[in-house]
Design a protein around this motif. Sequence first.
Motif, PDB file in Angstrom:
ATOM      1  N   GLY A 130       6.310   3.756  24.871  1.00  0.00           N
ATOM      2  CA  GLY A 130       6.240   2.826  23.746  1.00  0.00           C
ATOM      3  C   GLY A 130       4.876   2.164  23.703  1.00  0.00           C
ATOM      4  N   GLY A 131       4.553   1.604  22.579  1.00  0.00           N
ATOM      5  CA  GLY A 131       3.267   0.938  22.429  1.00  0.00           C
ATOM      6  C   GLY A 131       3.326  -0.517  22.846  1.00  0.00           C
ATOM      7  N   CYS A 132       2.154  -1.070  23.057  1.00  0.00           N
ATOM      8  CA  CYS A 132       2.016  -2.485  23.380  1.00  0.00           C
ATOM      9  C   CYS A 132       2.534  -3.308  22.211  1.00  0.00           C
ATOM     10  CB  CYS A 132       0.540  -2.780  23.625  1.00  0.00           C
ATOM     11  SG  CYS A 132       0.128  -4.519  23.692  1.00  0.00           S
ATOM     12  N   MET A 133       3.220  -4.381  22.528  1.00  0.00           N
ATOM     13  CA  MET A 133       3.728  -5.277  21.486  1.00  0.00           C
ATOM     14  C   MET A 133       3.282  -6.708  21.785  1.00  0.00           C
ATOM     15  SD  MET A 133       7.500  -3.707  20.756  1.00  0.00           S
ATOM     16  CE  MET A 133       7.718  -4.757  19.327  1.00  0.00           C
ATOM     17  N   TYR A 134       2.813  -7.372  20.758  1.00  0.00           N
ATOM     18  CA  TYR A 134       2.373  -8.756  20.905  1.00  0.00           C
ATOM     19  C   TYR A 134       3.545  -9.685  21.200  1.00  0.00           C
ATOM     20  CZ  TYR A 134      -1.945  -7.086  18.774  1.00  0.00           C
ATOM     21  OH  TYR A 134      -3.102  -6.390  18.502  1.00  0.00           O
ATOM     22  N   VAL A 135       4.714  -9.332  20.680  1.00  0.00           N
ATOM     23  CA  VAL A 135       5.890 -10.189  20.796  1.00  0.00           C
ATOM     24  C   VAL A 135       7.063  -9.369  21.324  1.00  0.00           C
ATOM     25  CG1 VAL A 135       7.485 -11.688  19.538  1.00  0.00           C
ATOM     26  CG2 VAL A 135       5.072 -11.597  18.862  1.00  0.00           C
ATOM     27  N   HIS A 136       7.797  -9.958  22.249  1.00  0.00           N
ATOM     28  CA  HIS A 136       9.024  -9.359  22.782  1.00  0.00           C
ATOM     29  C   HIS A 136      10.178 -10.311  22.482  1.00  0.00           C
ATOM     30  CE1 HIS A 136       7.043  -6.784  26.184  1.00  0.00           C
ATOM     31  NE2 HIS A 136       6.382  -6.689  25.057  1.00  0.00           N
ATOM     32  N   GLU A 137      11.384  -9.855  22.755  1.00  0.00           N
ATOM     33  CA  GLU A 137      12.550 -10.737  22.732  1.00  0.00           C
ATOM     34  C   GLU A 137      13.030 -10.924  24.161  1.00  0.00           C
ATOM     35  OE1 GLU A 137      15.737  -9.534  20.202  1.00  0.00           O
ATOM     36  OE2 GLU A 137      14.572  -9.879  18.384  1.00  0.00           O
ATOM     37  N   ASP A 138      13.363 -12.162  24.505  1.00  0.00           N
ATOM     38  CA  ASP A 138      13.911 -12.402  25.841  1.00  0.00           C
ATOM     39  C   ASP A 138      15.398 -12.062  25.856  1.00  0.00           C
ATOM     40  OD1 ASP A 138      15.301 -14.587  24.758  1.00  0.00           O
ATOM     41  OD2 ASP A 138      14.056 -16.092  25.759  1.00  0.00           O
ATOM     42  N   GLU A 139      16.056 -12.304  26.975  1.00  0.00           N
ATOM     43  CA  GLU A 139      17.469 -11.947  27.130  1.00  0.00           C
ATOM     44  C   GLU A 139      18.397 -12.720  26.202  1.00  0.00           C
ATOM     45  OE1 GLU A 139      16.302 -15.062  30.120  1.00  0.00           O
ATOM     46  OE2 GLU A 139      15.498 -13.100  29.607  1.00  0.00           O
ATOM     47  N   ARG A 159      15.372 -14.592  21.826  1.00  0.00           N
ATOM     48  CA  ARG A 159      14.270 -15.432  21.339  1.00  0.00           C
ATOM     49  C   ARG A 159      12.951 -14.687  21.456  1.00  0.00           C
ATOM     50  NH1 ARG A 159      16.603 -20.099  24.898  1.00  0.00           N
ATOM     51  NH2 ARG A 159      15.685 -18.699  26.414  1.00  0.00           N
ATOM     52  N   GLN A 160      12.057 -14.940  20.522  1.00  0.00           N
ATOM     53  CA  GLN A 160      10.726 -14.344  20.581  1.00  0.00           C
ATOM     54  C   GLN A 160       9.906 -14.997  21.681  1.00  0.00           C
ATOM     55  OE1 GLN A 160       9.167 -14.902  16.569  1.00  0.00           O
ATOM     56  NE2 GLN A 160       9.489 -12.714  16.184  1.00  0.00           N
ATOM     57  N   VAL A 161       9.198 -14.157  22.436  1.00  0.00           N
ATOM     58  CA  VAL A 161       8.286 -14.624  23.480  1.00  0.00           C
ATOM     59  C   VAL A 161       7.032 -13.757  23.420  1.00  0.00           C
ATOM     60  CG1 VAL A 161      10.106 -15.483  25.022  1.00  0.00           C
ATOM     61  CG2 VAL A 161       9.343 -13.106  25.215  1.00  0.00           C
ATOM     62  N   PRO A 162       5.892 -14.267  23.887  1.00  0.00           N
ATOM     63  CA  PRO A 162       4.695 -13.426  23.918  1.00  0.00           C
ATOM     64  C   PRO A 162       4.948 -12.192  24.789  1.00  0.00           C
ATOM     65  CG  PRO A 162       4.124 -15.715  24.335  1.00  0.00           C
ATOM     66  CD  PRO A 162       5.622 -15.623  24.378  1.00  0.00           C
ATOM     67  N   GLY A 163       4.373 -11.066  24.385  1.00  0.00           N
ATOM     68  CA  GLY A 163       4.572  -9.818  25.116  1.00  0.00           C
ATOM     69  C   GLY A 163       3.343  -9.408  25.903  1.00  0.00           C
TER      70      GLY A 163
END
Length: 113
Positions: free
Chosen positions: A24-33, A36-40
Motif C-alpha cells: 500500500g502507499g503512504c497515507m498522511y492520515v490513518h484511523e485509530d482503533e 478516529r483520524q490520526v496522523p499517519g
Amino acid sequence: MNTLRAVVAEKPGFVYEPPDGPDGGCMYVHEDEHGRQVPGCLVGHVYNRLGASLDALSLNEGHGPSFVASDPAVRLDLSFRALHALAEAQKSQDMGDTWSEALGAAEREFERQ
C-alpha cells in the motif's frame, strides 16, 4: 525542519507501514482503533503539527508534499528547501527506512538546496 526533527525525536526507530500492508502507499492520515483520524506517515505528522487539519490532509492522499502544502485547505508556507527535504524524507520512509534515517536523508537534501 525543526518540526520534522521534533516528530522524529519522539519515534526515531519507527518504521512506517501503510495501513493496507507493505504494498500500500503512504497515507498522511490513518484511523485509530476507535475510527478516529490520526496522523499517519512522517509528512502527515509534520503537516498536522504545522496546523494542517487531518480532514484537509486526507483529501490530499496520493499527492506529494509540495502539492499538499500548496492546497488552499492546507495553506502551509514552506520554503523550497524544506519542501524538497520533506519529499526526500517521505521517499526514504517509503523505502522502509526508520524515521531517523528519513531525517538524515532530509537533512542532506536540505543542505544540498
